[in-house]
Every structure is written in C-alpha cells, then in structure tokens.
Design an enzyme around this catalytic site. Structure first.
Site, PDB file in Angstrom:
ATOM      1  N   LYS A 176       0.886  -1.198  -0.302  1.00 17.12           N
ATOM      2  CA  LYS A 176       0.024  -0.231   0.022  1.00 17.12           C
ATOM      3  C   LYS A 176       0.943   1.215   0.042  1.00 17.12           C
ATOM      4  O   LYS A 176       0.538   1.861  -1.155  1.00 17.12           O
ATOM      5  CB  LYS A 176      -1.280  -0.100   0.946  1.00 17.12           C
ATOM      6  CG  LYS A 176      -1.934   1.179   1.011  1.00 17.12           C
ATOM      7  CD  LYS A 176      -2.816   1.173   2.148  1.00 17.12           C
ATOM      8  CE  LYS A 176      -2.887   1.602   3.343  1.00 17.12           C
ATOM      9  NZ  LYS A 176      -3.053   1.928   5.215  1.00 17.12           N
ATOM     10  N   ASP A 214      -6.592   0.158   0.182  1.00 18.18           N
ATOM     11  CA  ASP A 214      -6.796   0.453   1.506  1.00 18.18           C
ATOM     12  C   ASP A 214      -7.632   0.209   2.466  1.00 18.18           C
ATOM     13  O   ASP A 214      -8.693  -0.819   2.002  1.00 18.18           O
ATOM     14  CB  ASP A 214      -6.913   1.706   2.156  1.00 18.18           C
ATOM     15  CG  ASP A 214      -7.773   2.709   1.155  1.00 18.18           C
ATOM     16  OD1 ASP A 214      -8.694   2.202   0.985  1.00 18.18           O
ATOM     17  OD2 ASP A 214      -8.525   3.958   2.779  1.00 18.18           O
TER      18      ASP A 214
END
Ligand code: SF4
Length: 222
Positions: free
Chosen positions: A134, A152
């Site tokens: 991420k 996310d």
C-alpha cells in the site's frame, strides 16, 4: 436465499466490465477534488507521511509533520537524534515506537543503497523496512510512476460492495482491480473510492439513496 439475492442483484446491474468506466466517470464528476490528503513538499516527506499514516487520520499526520519536516530534512536527520526523540516527535500518530523503528530503518536503507534518494520502482520501495504494497503504491503513484493500485480499507470495502472482487486479502483485491480498471486510471481510482467511502459509501451506514452509483451497484439498498 441470500445467494440468490446476490445473484439477482449482480444480474440487475450487469457485468463489472461494462460498469467500470461509467462508475469511474460518475465518481470523477462527484468528487473532482479526490486526491491525496497528506501534505508534503518532496519525495522524502511523501514517504515519511505515508509511513506515519497507518492506523491514524491524514489530519493527525499533517498536524505532526508540519513541525516534523521543519526539523528533519534529510534521511541523515532522522538518524542523528536519539530514537526516543523521534518517538516523541511522532507520538500523536500512534504506534510510534514501531513507526520510529521503521522510519529509521527506511532512512538507513535509503542512505546505504539508494544514495539518499527515494526510489520509484515498486520492488525497490518494498525493500524499505515498514513499507508494504500500500505504502509503496501510494509513493510510486504520487511520483508519477504508478505500478499498481492502492488498496486501503475504503478501497477494499467499496470494491467488494460494487462487485469488483470477492477477495479479502488486499494483494488479491489489487490484482482483481488491475485486471478491471483501465491502466490510465490506476493512480486516480483509489482516491475516488476513498473519498466516496468517506462521504457516501460509509462503512456502517452507506447513503445509497443519494449515491450516484446506486443503479450500478449490486449492494445498493434502494
Ligand atoms: S449504492 Fe450504496 S453500497 Fe453501493 S456504492 Fe453507493 S452507497 Fe455504497
């Protein structure tokens, strides 16, 4: 019963390949301001901001980094102070001991292996301690070197509700999205879902009646 309901809902809205472009277009129109909320002036500040943003809000990170970035301007600066001093400086962002270890570890690798610069290749970014897919994807995308799609909590929830994936694991969700989302939209797509998730498709109480996607969403409650 539940299964046939889901099947009916998916049939009603049509295949995801036919829905993805209209969904992106509507989200762009609904959230023209959808962009990264973290404040940074260069690649190092970007990397540190994203590392600090785990498990906290962007508002908190921005408040902390306003002071932090005046004091720490180079990777060496993060290593020049005692660990406890950096811990105190980032404390409001939570899990500050772990974050301090990660930031200092990342700075050490930047100095030793990348000449003090933040790399843009995903594989290189992933070698920095505390940097997962991420964080690496956010840093690469913000530097114009997009190589994946940021997943996310909002991207995961909305991708599942919109019927883009049945996966739970963020890496598997990302690969489902990579197969679906046109590459030109890989950088913008997560911002659109994040802002839509914050404003409309809220985790506990999605506002389907005022959602611009409600005729294209198998999870719509209207
Ligand atoms: S219709 Fe409802 S569940 Fe679907 S994206 Fe919109 S708010 Fe979320």
């Amino acid at each position: 019963m539940a299964r046939s309901y889901v099947h009916e809902a998916r049939k009603r809205v049509g295949p995801k390949r036919a829905r993805i472009v209209p969904i992106i277009e509507r989200l762009v129109a609904a959230h023209p301001d959808a962009t990264i909320a973290l404040r940074f002036r260069d690649e190092l500040e970007l990397l540190v901001s994203v590392m600090l943003s785990a498990q906290t809000t962007d508002v908190t990170v921005n408040r902390v980094t306003q002071r932090l970035f005046r004091k720490y301007r180079t990777p060496e600066d993060y290593l020049a102070v005692p660990e406890t001093e950096l811990e105190a400086d980032i404390r409001p962002t939570g899990t500050f001991r772990q974050k301090t270890r990660n930031v200092r570890g990342a700075m050490r690798v930047l100095i030793e292996e990348f000449d003090g610069r933040v790399p843009t290749r995903l594989d290189d970014l992933l070698r920095l301690p505390g940097v997962g897919r991420k964080t690496a994807n956010v840093v690469a995308a913000e530097r114009g070197a997009t190589q994946g799609i940021v997943v996310d909590t909002h991207v995961r929830r909305l991708s599942q509700r919109l019927g883009f994936t049945r996966q739970e694991d963020p890496a598997k969700i990302e690969f489902d999205l990579q197969r679906l989302v046109p590459k030109a939209n890989w950088a913008r797509f997560p911002h659109l879902l994040i802002w839509h998730g914050r404003r409309v498709c809220i985790a506990r109480r999605p506002l389907c009646e005022r959602c611009v996607l409600n005729d294209l969403c198998p999870a719509s409650r209207v």
